[in-house]
Design an enzyme around this catalytic site. Structure first.
Site, mmCIF file in Angstrom:
data_model
loop_
_atom_site.group_PDB
_atom_site.id
_atom_site.type_symbol
_atom_site.label_atom_id
_atom_site.label_comp_id
_atom_site.label_asym_id
_atom_site.label_seq_id
_atom_site.Cartn_x
_atom_site.Cartn_y
_atom_site.Cartn_z
ATOM 1 N N ASP A 147 0.860 -1.189 0.000
ATOM 2 C CA ASP A 147 0.000 0.000 0.000
ATOM 3 C C ASP A 147 0.891 1.231 0.000
ATOM 4 O O ASP A 147 1.881 1.271 0.734
ATOM 5 C CB ASP A 147 -0.898 -0.020 1.258
ATOM 6 C CG ASP A 147 -2.105 0.898 1.139
ATOM 7 O OD1 ASP A 147 -3.234 0.396 1.235
ATOM 8 O OD2 ASP A 147 -1.913 2.121 0.941
ATOM 9 N N GLY B 61 -4.768 5.095 2.405
ATOM 10 C CA GLY B 61 -4.877 4.092 3.477
ATOM 11 C C GLY B 61 -4.175 4.540 4.752
ATOM 12 O O GLY B 61 -3.617 5.636 4.830
ATOM 13 N N PHE C 229 -6.823 -4.454 -4.347
ATOM 14 C CA PHE C 229 -7.758 -3.411 -3.904
ATOM 15 C C PHE C 229 -7.246 -2.003 -4.200
ATOM 16 O O PHE C 229 -8.041 -1.073 -4.225
ATOM 17 C CB PHE C 229 -7.990 -3.499 -2.382
ATOM 18 C CG PHE C 229 -8.573 -4.809 -1.955
ATOM 19 C CD1 PHE C 229 -9.945 -4.997 -1.958
ATOM 20 C CD2 PHE C 229 -7.760 -5.868 -1.595
ATOM 21 C CE1 PHE C 229 -10.494 -6.224 -1.599
ATOM 22 C CE2 PHE C 229 -8.289 -7.088 -1.230
ATOM 23 C CZ PHE C 229 -9.657 -7.269 -1.239
ATOM 24 N N TYR D 260 -14.291 6.644 -12.988
ATOM 25 C CA TYR D 260 -14.028 5.604 -11.992
ATOM 26 C C TYR D 260 -14.559 4.257 -12.488
ATOM 27 O O TYR D 260 -13.817 3.269 -12.581
ATOM 28 C CB TYR D 260 -14.675 5.995 -10.646
ATOM 29 C CG TYR D 260 -14.733 4.854 -9.663
ATOM 30 C CD1 TYR D 260 -13.568 4.261 -9.196
ATOM 31 C CD2 TYR D 260 -15.966 4.366 -9.225
ATOM 32 C CE1 TYR D 260 -13.632 3.191 -8.307
ATOM 33 C CE2 TYR D 260 -16.032 3.311 -8.342
ATOM 34 C CZ TYR D 260 -14.855 2.714 -7.896
ATOM 35 O OH TYR D 260 -14.924 1.658 -7.024
ATOM 36 N N LEU E 218 -22.600 7.786 2.310
ATOM 37 C CA LEU E 218 -23.767 8.188 3.100
ATOM 38 C C LEU E 218 -23.661 7.803 4.583
ATOM 39 O O LEU E 218 -23.785 8.663 5.462
ATOM 40 C CB LEU E 218 -25.037 7.560 2.492
ATOM 41 C CG LEU E 218 -26.331 7.906 3.222
ATOM 42 C CD1 LEU E 218 -26.623 9.397 3.157
ATOM 43 C CD2 LEU E 218 -27.501 7.107 2.646
ATOM 44 N N PHE F 259 -29.133 14.231 -1.029
ATOM 45 C CA PHE F 259 -28.899 14.670 -2.409
ATOM 46 C C PHE F 259 -30.081 14.321 -3.309
ATOM 47 O O PHE F 259 -30.050 13.350 -4.055
ATOM 48 C CB PHE F 259 -27.617 14.034 -2.946
ATOM 49 C CG PHE F 259 -26.362 14.424 -2.207
ATOM 50 C CD1 PHE F 259 -26.247 15.663 -1.596
ATOM 51 C CD2 PHE F 259 -25.283 13.551 -2.131
ATOM 52 C CE1 PHE F 259 -25.082 16.017 -0.906
ATOM 53 C CE2 PHE F 259 -24.122 13.901 -1.446
ATOM 54 C CZ PHE F 259 -24.019 15.136 -0.833
#
Ligand code: UDP
Length: 315
Positions: free
Chosen positions: A31, A36, A68, A136, A183, A201
């Site tokens: 990482d 992170g 990831f 994305y 959220l 939203f």
């Protein structure tokens, strides 16, 4: 197995790394700590700070990679598409080359519901059209396309898991984004006093209460699916599975559950729609249930919120 977990200092990667260590695997986390946290790397895992573009040494002796490491903010991807293409696609291609050079032929990839874009029907199944509406989702879909090609051309074994809305916590491991867009953590931050109110939203969507509906999956259930996926990797094949609970909850419903769980009145302020939000995103996880025997254990939205709240309020 000897495993490399890229992005294992992030929210989902750290929970998967923890479950892999608990299952007796030998885990190295790679990482770059761009988003992170070093303290999220579970005890018992080796930590290498570095980029996926230079994974070479960290791959020594590794039998499979769980990947990831990625940029994951939809809004940021619209503002800085180059960052998303270079990190998510370019970075992954570099990782796949390094794996090829080292003879590592197995990968489990963190894909996303954003690969589908605005769905034609609900719940979404894996064979539905993939028409991402932001860089994305497009960059993650491009990786899925590359994995299919590499499985055919090079005999790579790959499983992509397409996550819907991941939430909850695994012990102390919780969402800790510097810029929090999701959220549930944003609603809970009102209960801790870190924020005064939560913005809703849009209330003019074609849903029962006018707010967007999403499929929330507990991070612990999601992580468990990676261990099943690891066992299911077959060289020469690329398998794709959706991961959600199969039930949708509206933004208003989520806020109500957060009020119940925290006992705080959580003021909500209605704002305009957020660009690019589909009205309803719900997964069919029927394929992963049927083929890998996965089943959500903490499926209720109350449990998901309660675990996120325990981790946040317990600090
Ligand atoms: N949302 C909201 N207020 C917030 C954050 C999110 O109303 O502060 C809404 C968002 O528009 C979407 C849903 O909550 O309809 C879930 O958003 P999130 O960012 O958590 O996940 P996404 O569905 O974008 O992956």
């Amino acid at each position: 197995m000897r495993l490399l977990v890229t992005g294992g200092a992030g929210y989902i990667g750290s929970v998967v790394a923890a479950q892999l260590v608990e299952a007796g695997h030998e885990v190295t986390v790679l990482d770059d700590l761009s988003t992170g946290h070093a303290d999220a790397v579970p005890e018992g895992a080796r930590f290498v700070e570095g980029s996926i573009t230079e994974a070479g040494d960290a791959l020594a002796g590794v039998e499979a990679v769980l990947h990831f490491a990625a940029r994951s903010l939809v809004g940021e991807s619209v503002e800085k598409p180059g960052l998303y293409w270079s990190h998510n696609l370019g970075g992954t291609l570099a990782l796949l080359e390094a794996m090829h050079e080292r003879g590592v032929r197995r990968i489990v990839f963190s894909s996303t519901a954003a690969t589908y874009g605005e769905p034609e029907r609900s719940p979404i199944v894996e064979s539905d059209p993939t028409r991402p509406t932001n860089p994305y989702g497009a960059s993650k879909l491009a990786v899925d396309t590359a994995l299919t090609a590499y499985a055919g051309l090079r005999g790579l074994g790959a499983v992509s898991l397409r996550y819907f809305n991941v939430a909850g916590a695994y012990g102390r491991l919780r969402e800790r984004h510097t810029v929090e867009t999701h959220l549930i953590p944003n609603v809970l931050k009102v209960a801790t006093g870190e924020r005064e109110s939560v913005s809703v939203f849009g209330t003019d969507y074609p849903t029962a209460d006018g707010t967007c509906v999403r499929d929330y999956i507990h991070v612990s259930d999601l992580a468990r699916a990676h261990l099943l996926a690891l066992d299911a990797v077959t060289e020469g094949q690329h398998k794709i599975y959706n991961l959600g609970n199969g039930t949708g909850f509206s933004v208003q419903e989520v806020i109500s559950v957060c009020r119940e769980v925290t006992g705080h009145d959580i003021p909500a302020v209605v704002g305009p729609r957020r660009a690019g939000d589909p009205a309803v995103l719900v997964a069919s996880s029927e394929k992963i249930q049927r083929e890998l025997g996965w089943k959500a254990e903490r499926a209720s939205i109350r449990d998901i919120v309660a675990d996120a709240w325990d981790a946040l309020s317990g600090e």
